[in-house]
Scaffold this active site. Sequence first.
Site, PDB file in Angstrom:
ATOM      1  N   HIS A  68      -5.119 -48.942 -17.693  1.00 52.50           N
ATOM      2  CA  HIS A  68      -5.750 -48.226 -16.581  1.00 52.50           C
ATOM      3  C   HIS A  68      -6.670 -49.140 -15.762  1.00 52.50           C
ATOM      4  O   HIS A  68      -7.869 -49.239 -16.051  1.00 52.50           O
ATOM      5  CB  HIS A  68      -6.569 -47.047 -17.105  1.00 52.50           C
ATOM      6  CG  HIS A  68      -5.749 -45.905 -17.590  1.00 52.50           C
ATOM      7  ND1 HIS A  68      -5.327 -44.895 -16.752  1.00 52.50           N
ATOM      8  CD2 HIS A  68      -5.264 -45.612 -18.818  1.00 52.50           C
ATOM      9  CE1 HIS A  68      -4.624 -44.006 -17.449  1.00 52.50           C
ATOM     10  NE2 HIS A  68      -4.563 -44.420 -18.702  1.00 52.50           N
ATOM     11  N   CYS A 122       0.038 -46.018 -16.665  1.00 50.19           N
ATOM     12  CA  CYS A 122       0.068 -45.319 -17.938  1.00 50.19           C
ATOM     13  C   CYS A 122       1.253 -44.349 -18.014  1.00 50.19           C
ATOM     14  O   CYS A 122       2.377 -44.792 -18.185  1.00 50.19           O
ATOM     15  CB  CYS A 122      -1.263 -44.614 -18.205  1.00 50.19           C
ATOM     16  SG  CYS A 122      -1.483 -44.159 -19.951  1.00 50.19           S
ATOM     17  N   GLU A 166      -7.887 -48.478 -13.001  1.00 52.74           N
ATOM     18  CA  GLU A 166      -8.819 -47.629 -12.242  1.00 52.74           C
ATOM     19  C   GLU A 166      -9.997 -47.150 -13.093  1.00 52.74           C
ATOM     20  O   GLU A 166     -10.956 -46.566 -12.568  1.00 52.74           O
ATOM     21  CB  GLU A 166      -8.079 -46.420 -11.648  1.00 52.74           C
ATOM     22  CG  GLU A 166      -7.828 -45.258 -12.592  1.00 52.74           C
ATOM     23  CD  GLU A 166      -6.653 -45.441 -13.532  1.00 52.74           C
ATOM     24  OE1 GLU A 166      -6.206 -44.422 -14.108  1.00 52.74           O
ATOM     25  OE2 GLU A 166      -6.175 -46.590 -13.715  1.00 52.74           O
TER      26      GLU A 166
END
Length: 251
Positions: free
Chosen positions: A187, A96, A189
């Site tokens: 993202h 990001c 994660e």
Amino acid sequence: MKFPTVLIIKMGSTYRKLKSQIGDFDLWIRQSVNNQNIRWKTKSVAQVEPGKIGSYQGIILTGAHATLTQPYEYLNGMKRVIDNIIEHEIPTLGICFGHQVINKILGGDVITNPLGPEIGISRIQLTLDGIVDPLFKGLTGAKIQVYSSHVDVVSKIGNNVVSLAWNEQTQFQATKYGNFIYTVQFHPEYDKRIMEYYIRQNWNLLETGHLRNPLYISHPDEILKANKKIVKSKRMLENFVQFIFRSMLVK
């Protein structure tokens, strides 16, 4: 075989309340990787020492609630970090804001997306380079669902930077420089809970975006309803870690 030390550079932090509940970007990254043979180290962007970058076998730049459309105080320091990464050919992943910083340093441009924010589950399209790239190994098909949370985008990439993925709202969803620097606008994660928090936290922004551009921005009610668990998204982090191990074998 020597175990790799992977440095997570915290470019910023998540919302304070969410951090108190489930931790921050660096913890989410570590928890997404099912590999016990990694020595993780975390430093904030303000604490990173560019001259010591060569001692790490892998680097990950996190996201941040920051923008490159205004002067960014750590940009020159991060230029030195990227210079050392390139010199030592260290496997690196920017997520990001990390994606934006790396591309900016490599000669690209970052702007506020004129189409509006991209927050929620996005569907990205792999390019031909992306389809065959090991970062996306095990992800079926050329279209992948991912968690997104950004307002700014990379609008131009630099020389020798290759596009790996795109969609109608964000031209450069993933890029690669050489054979060792990866960046993703989304993202890997995140999980469903984190994504829901970001949708709710940015409700007014999404509602305004929908009113201005309903073709690209759904109403936040619809975005929240579409939120779900994406199992394969974290596979990219696993693939990146495997890339680190493979790189150690050839050095």
